[in-house]
Design a protein around this motif. Structure first.
Motif: not given
Length: 265
Positions: A153-157, A162-169, A173-176
């Protein structure tokens, strides 16, 4: 008991030894592959048939993308959607036949990665990804039978995906905006996230580690990009789910690892 596996193999011809290893060690009834990177004519059909997977549906493309579903259970192709709206090979749907298959529908999908910039005005690929998800959501509104949708799906919801929610926001693949688009797809049919049904958040759950990471195991900067979601009635029949994380350390591995779910139909 029916066992379904899903794996972004990142070139099936290059990694056929890994596919053989998976089939010998795990023996799933059905294997859904994404990013096969080959046309149907060059797909390793004979090798897979020799391993018992003689029922095959391949939606291939030269050098890029492509999906294939191979099975020990008889099947028939039921759909081949162009949710990218540009002819790329990113989906195929099959129905499992006979007493063992019980008519289960298995949708195999490879959602676009979306490029590097999470803004459709600056990045056409990101817009295409969001449009893909919107078309897939409209399709989900029409699903009227027990269905399993699997793939990359190329999305980590979730934060624990993810290994770091803060760093990947702000990382694609992890944007809101992507997470919200995937949530709309989930709500359109009431899909059950089988991975999180069996490995409940906030437990760590990754399925992808970048090739760019020199030591992926030590750094463990993973993301859960691969999913297996089921219609509510089918989700109730899922008895086990596992992530084959050791496959990331196999010789010449894919950057993704296989997922396996068992059902009692």
């Amino acid at each position: 008991m029916v066992t379904i596996a899903s794996w972004n193999i990142n070139s099936v011809r290059l990694r056929m030894p890994l596919v053989e290893r998976l089939l010998r060690e795990e023996a799933p009834d059905v294997l859904c592959l994404q990013e096969i990177k080959t046309v149907a004519e060059l797909f390793p059909a004979a090798e897979l048939a020799a391993l018992g997977y003689e029922h095959q549906v391949v939606h291939g493309q030269k050098g890029y993308h492509g999906v294939a579903t191979v099975s020990r259970i008889p099947l028939r192709e039921v759909s081949r959607h162009d949710w990218q709206d540009n002819g790329e090979a990113r989906h195929v749907g099959v129905e499992l036949l006979g007493p063992q298959g019980q008519g289960m529908v298995v949708e195999n999908v490879y959602v676009p990665a979306g490029g590097d910039i999470p803004d459709r005005t600056q990045n056409v690929k990101f817009g295409q990804k969001l449009d893909f998800l919107e078309r897939m959501t409209r399709w989900a509104d029409t699903v009227d039978r027990p269905t399993l949708i699997v793939g990359d799906f190329n999305i980590a919801p979730l934060e624990s995906d993810v290994w770091s929610h803060k760093q990947l926001l702000k990382v694609v693949s992890h944007t809101p905006v992507e997470v919200e688009a995937l949530a709309r797809f989930q709500d359109a049919h009431g899909w059950a996230d089988l991975g999180r049904q069996h490995i409940a958040a906030p437990q760590r759950y990754y399925s992808w580690w970048s090739y760019r990471s020199a030591n992926w195991q030590t750094n463990d900067r993973g993301r859960r990009l691969d999913h297996m979601w089921a219609s509510p009635e089918l989700a109730a029949q899922a008895t086990a789910h596992r992530v084959l994380e050791p496959a990331r350390a196999w010789d010449r591995p894919s950057d993704h690892v296989p997922l396996v779910t068992e059902f009692t139909l």
